[in-house]
Structure formats: structure tokens, C-alpha cells
Design a protein around this motif. Structure first.
Motif, mmCIF file in Angstrom:
data_model
loop_
_atom_site.group_PDB
_atom_site.id
_atom_site.type_symbol
_atom_site.label_atom_id
_atom_site.label_comp_id
_atom_site.label_asym_id
_atom_site.label_seq_id
_atom_site.Cartn_x
_atom_site.Cartn_y
_atom_site.Cartn_z
ATOM 1 N N ASP A 86 0.809 -1.221 0.000
ATOM 2 C CA ASP A 86 0.000 0.000 0.000
ATOM 3 C C ASP A 86 0.845 1.276 0.000
ATOM 4 O O ASP A 86 0.323 2.349 -0.315
ATOM 5 N N ASN A 87 2.124 1.186 0.352
ATOM 6 C CA ASN A 87 2.974 2.379 0.406
ATOM 7 C C ASN A 87 3.601 2.731 -0.935
ATOM 8 O O ASN A 87 4.257 3.768 -1.055
ATOM 9 N N ALA A 99 2.407 6.243 -2.679
ATOM 10 C CA ALA A 99 2.844 7.430 -1.934
ATOM 11 C C ALA A 99 4.358 7.584 -1.991
ATOM 12 O O ALA A 99 4.876 8.711 -2.067
ATOM 13 N N ALA A 112 5.159 8.928 -5.444
ATOM 14 C CA ALA A 112 4.680 10.305 -5.573
ATOM 15 C C ALA A 112 5.584 11.281 -4.839
ATOM 16 O O ALA A 112 5.626 12.477 -5.170
ATOM 17 N N SER A 113 6.326 10.796 -3.867
ATOM 18 C CA SER A 113 7.237 11.644 -3.098
ATOM 19 C C SER A 113 8.638 11.649 -3.702
ATOM 20 O O SER A 113 9.193 12.705 -4.014
ATOM 21 N N PHE A 155 6.050 6.794 4.224
ATOM 22 C CA PHE A 155 4.962 7.122 3.298
ATOM 23 C C PHE A 155 3.669 6.389 3.659
ATOM 24 O O PHE A 155 2.745 6.300 2.855
ATOM 25 N N LYS A 185 1.334 7.277 5.630
ATOM 26 C CA LYS A 185 0.173 8.160 5.746
ATOM 27 C C LYS A 185 -0.059 8.979 4.483
ATOM 28 O O LYS A 185 -0.849 9.916 4.485
ATOM 29 N N GLY A 186 0.637 8.633 3.413
ATOM 30 C CA GLY A 186 0.489 9.362 2.158
ATOM 31 C C GLY A 186 1.819 9.931 1.700
ATOM 32 O O GLY A 186 2.877 9.684 2.302
ATOM 33 N N SER A 187 1.768 10.720 0.648
ATOM 34 C CA SER A 187 2.998 11.286 0.103
ATOM 35 C C SER A 187 3.675 12.181 1.145
ATOM 36 O O SER A 187 3.008 12.779 1.996
ATOM 37 N N ASN A 188 5.010 12.274 1.059
ATOM 38 C CA ASN A 188 5.769 12.978 2.079
ATOM 39 C C ASN A 188 6.970 13.651 1.420
ATOM 40 O O ASN A 188 8.080 13.128 1.425
ATOM 41 N N GLN A 212 3.604 16.479 9.437
ATOM 42 C CA GLN A 212 4.460 15.703 8.547
ATOM 43 C C GLN A 212 5.931 15.874 8.909
ATOM 44 O O GLN A 212 6.697 14.904 8.902
#
Length: 502
Positions: A252-253, A256, A259-260, A309, A311-314, A482
Motif C-alpha cells: 500500500d505504500n 505514496a 509520488a514523493s 509514506f 500516511k500518504g505522500s511525504n 508531517q
């Protein structure tokens, strides 16, 4: 004529006899088993300087078995009867200048090498070490820094990592260039620093040849073997190639992370406007399938845990680690006591990115950190300029350290402040530096005496007084969650060795 020659020869003999014993070449002695770092005195070694490491490795992911031949090109800085390398795997053979040398282990990581003949001061030396072992089974100071993964292994940690995969002079004071050649089973990739010079396949094995042609501290050398997707099709605006790699098992990571990290080129362009031209010939990052939480500024090829990552992109953590390419990698600390020069400025780069993105100014972030910690908080008992060997990566080194940078900005003004940010990595490029040297540079550029500011924010326990702010209720900037998550994971991961390593 003959009489004159004989007389001259006799005079020369008398002159030689008259030379005091103190002027004779010193007798060879053993090199020191450490560089004398105030926090980690046994790390690194004395008596020589390494200019280049050539590592030729074979790694089997299913068994975590590593075989290697390390060739070190060095120059002696004293006459040596013996010298040390930092290493922890099994050694089969050591040669010095082509001749077999005796060797023995002592302490936690000292490989003592006695060459067949003593080495003179200033002598060029070639050291070849043949070795093997299972890195994940090796513990030193009570821990194993090698990261075992489902499909291989990863070398990425600080302040020590080299011992688990190559013999070295393991301290940032002794930087060198690197060639890393790794043979792995087909279908597996090997990631390291710098440029991927070539690959070749034969009889079910593939060799990856990596080269870092700028000086690199040994802890910043990295190796990752596993099943990766390599992304090599992008470049910065200045034409710096971007090489990224992602484990094929990120789950799942994955989205993200990409994307980072795929914004690396854009972020290097932005950071170049803050710190000056990017100092290396390649850049990028890799995300292996590891259980850790931290990221690390491994030179040109940043290590990121996939949990960065979760919790989403970082992009904030990417900014932090890329900022280290200037502050920490190109300009390395002179001793681990100077860690503020790495972490305070990488954290401040995150604050500047927050300011750039409209998610909270650097001043708002500094105010928030200041207001979030009451005077009796242990946070204020850490001196960022000398945090101590037990926990040099304490949260205060990052956060109070970044507040100190903001205090410098406020004291000298933006124009001179940003000149200082560019001057440090320019004037000390590919070298080392101390906090005292940074202060001297800041005073020269600003024309101000900054001793009280540095003393208050870096070397004094307790919460500094800021009139009018002590009771302010400060709203949390949007970027804070973040930033805090990124840095808490980083310095939290480092604490696994701090108490055990001394």
C-alpha cells in the motif's frame, strides 16, 4: 680534483654523524585504533588516509551470505608498523602492497593489520582484504546495523554501517571515492551510490557496477540488494541524472513513495536556489522493503523506509534528506559532536519548504516549537551543539537546532542569512567542518559578533528567554505533523545504538 672529492665526501660523513638523533626518521609505530572522536573515540583509525575504495562483492539474498574483495588505496601519515581497519565480518586474507600481511581482531570492530615490512611516512599503500560472512548474524556493541529484507539486505545506518559490509577507516574525517561492483542472482538488483556505470549478466548472475566519484564518508556508502524497479528517465533542470529505485513489494505504500521520491529532481532544483549548486553528479533515492521507520542521507542515493509514506505522500522527508547532500554529505562533520550542522539545517530546509508551499513560515514553525515545550521539559536540557554520545540524535538537535537557525536568520537579516547558507557548502565543499568554523563564517558575512546567540541556543541548558513569547498560544502550522513524523522516525531509529555503542 680527486683530493677535493675525497675531502668533500669526508665532510659529508662528518655532517651526517653530527645530525642529532632527534632529526632521524622516527621508528615505525602502530597507528591509533581510532581518530579520537569525542563521542566515539574508537571509530576510524590513525596513521593513514584512504583515497579510494574498490569493493567487488557477491551476495546471495536467500542466505544473506556476502563475499567480498576490498581494495583500499591509501597514503600513510606516519611511519607504520601496524594499522587498523574497522570491520566485523570474517577475513580470509590481507595483502599490503602485494605481500601477505598478518591480521588479528581486537575490540568490537578493530581489524589489526601487520604488513610484511614497515611502511614509511607518506608511502602510497594498496591494501587488499578478502572476506565473507552473513551480515545479519553479526552484532557489535549489542546490535546489528544490517537490515535483512524478505528479498535481500540493506546497509544504511549511522554513525556506523561500513563494518557490516566492507573494511574501512570508518569516520567522516576520512572521505574517499568509491567503486562498488555487486554480483547478484538474475532477477535481483543491487543499488549503491553515484552512477550506475554498467551491468552484465552471465550464468544466472548479474553484476551491477556503481561509482561515486566525489569524496564520501564511509557511513554514507550504501548497498541494497533485492527486487527493485529502477527509474532512470528523469533529470534536474541542471541536467543531473535522477536514479530512483522501489522495492517491488511495497504494498500500500508504493504509490505514496513514488509520488514523493519522484519529485527528487524538482526538489533538488529548489534546494539549489537555497544552498547553491548541487554538489554531486547524480541524485536519487531508494525505498526497500524494510521494517524500520527512518530515512538516511546516503550520498546521492537516499535511503527511505516505506513507513515514511504510510500516511500518504511525504515531500518533507525528501527535502530533509536531499538538504543533507549539501549539509552533511558534501560538507561532513568533523566530529559527531558537530551533528547540529547536519540535522539542524536539514530540518530548517523542511521549514523553508513549508514556507515555500504556504503551509507555515519558518518563523511560525519556530514559534510553535518554542511554545510547545514548557520550561521544565527535558527537551531544553539537550544542547544541540554538544548533545552527548548517549543520544546525539535527540529531538532537540532537530527542532531546537532549527530554532537556532531561525534565530540566526532573525539576527542577521534575510540577505546575509541566505548568503551564509550558500557560503558554507561552497567554501567547505567535499570537506569537513565544525560549528566553530560555521560561526566564524556567519560572523564574517554578517559583520556581527554572534557568540552570545550560538551560546544561548546551542550550548546552554534550559529554555532561552524570548520576551513577549513565553505565554503565547501558537497555532500548529499545517506542515508540522508531517515534519514531526518524518524526524521523529529518523532520530527514533537512531536511538537503537546510542547507549549500547559506548
Amino acid at each position: 680534483m680527486r683530493k677535493r672529492i675525497i675531502a668533500a665526501a669526508a665532510s659529508a660523513v662528518l655532517l651526517l654523524l653530527a645530525v642529532p638523533a632527534s632529526a632521524a626518521a622516527p621508528a615505525p609505530t602502530p597507528g591509533a585504533p581510532g581518530v579520537g572522536d569525542p563521542y566515539y573515540p574508537t571509530y576510524g583509525n590513525g596513521g593513514y588516509h584512504v583515497s579510494h575504495y574498490d569493493l567487488r562483492l557477491k551476495y546471495q539474498p536467500t542466505t544473506d551470505f556476502l563475499e567480498g574483495t576490498a581494495t583500499l588505496l591509501a597514503t600513510t601519515t606516519q611511519a607504520l608498523s601496524r594499522f587498523n581497519l574497522d570491520f566485523a565480518l570474517d577475513v580470509q586474507e590481507v595483502r599490503v602492497n602485494g605481500r601477505l600481511a598478518e591480521f588479528a581482531f581486537s575490540g568490537e570492530q578493530e581489524l589489526e593489520v601487520t604488513p610484511a615490512r614497515p611502511l614509511a611516512k607518506g608511502e602510497a599503500v594498496t591494501v587488499v582484504v578478502r572476506y565473507s560472512g552473513t551480515p545479519s548474524k553479526v552484532k557489535r556493541y549489542g546490535f546489528d546495523a544490517w537490515l535483512r529484507t524478505p528479498d535481500g539486505g540493506v546497509a544504511a545506518d549511522e554513525p556506523e554501517m561500513a563494518w557490516w559490509w566492507f573494511p574501512s577507516n570508518d569516520h567522516p574525517l576520512d572521505k574517499a571515492t568509491f567503486d562498488v561492483s555487486v554480483l547478484v542472482p538474475d532477477g535481483t538488483q543491487a543499488i549503491s551510490n553515484g552512477e550506475l556505470v554498467s551491468t552484465s549478466s552471465k550464468l544466472g548472475w548479474t553484476r551491477y557496477n556503481w561509482r561515486e566519484n566525489k569524496p564520501q564518508a564511509t557511513y554514507l556508502a550504501t548497498l541494497a540488494v533485492g527486487r527493485f524497479d529502477l527509474s532512470t528517465g528523469t533529470a534536474t533542470a541542471a541536467g543531473i541524472p535522477v536514479v530512483n529505485a522501489y522495492s517491488k513489494d511495497l504494498g500500500d505504500n508504493d504509490g505514496a513513495a513514488r509520488a514523493s521520491v519522484e519529485r527528487t529532481g524538482e526538489l533538488v532544483d529548489w534546494l539549489s536556489g537555497v544552498f547553491g549548486p548541487y554538489p554531486f553528479s547524480t541524485v536519487g533515492g531508494y525505498v526497500p522493503n524494510v521494517p524500520t521507520r527512518y530515512a538516511l542521507e546516503t550520498q546521492t542515493r537516499v535511503f527511505y523506509s516505506p513507513k515514511q509514506f504510510a500516511k500518504g505522500s511525504n515531500t518533507s522527508v525528501v527535502v530533509h534528506e536531499l538538504a543533507h547532500q549539501w549539509y552533511g554529505d558534501s560538507v561532513s562533520l568533523e566530529s559527531w559532536r558537530d551533528i547540529w550542522l547536519n540535522e539542524g539545517f536539514a530540518t530548517y530546509a523542511q521549514w523553508l519548504w513549508s514556507e515555500h508551499e504556504g503551509e507555515g513560515t519558518a518563523q511560525e514553525l519556530a514559534d510553535y516549537v518554542y511554545a510547545s515545550h514548557p520550561a521544565d521539559d527535558p527537551f531544553w536540557q539537550v544542547e544541540p551543539g554538544d548533545p552527548g554520545a548517549d543520544d546525539p540524535f535527540a529531538a532537540a538537535v532537530y527542532d531546537r537546532g532549527a530554532v537556532a537557525v531561525q534565530q540566526l536568520r532573525g539576527a542577521v537579516g534575510d540577505e546575509k542569512f541566505f548568503k551564509i547558507l550558500k557560503a558554507w557548502p561552497t567554501e567547505h565543499r567535499y570537506g569537513n567542518g565544525t560549528i566553530a568554523q560555521f560561526q566564524a563564517l556567519a560572523e564574517r558575512i554578517s559583520g556581527q559578533k554572534l557568540g552570545p546567540l550560538f551560546q544561548t541556543w546551542l550550548y546552554t541548558k534550559g529554555k532561552p528567554a524570548l520576551p513577549g513569547q513565553a505565554k503565547l498560544a501558537v497555532a500548529q502550522p499545517r506542515s508540522w505533523a508531517q515534519i514531526e513524523e518524518s524526524n521523529r522516525a529518523e532520530h527514533g531509529g537512531a536511538q537503537r545504538w546510542s547507549a549500547a555503542s559506548q
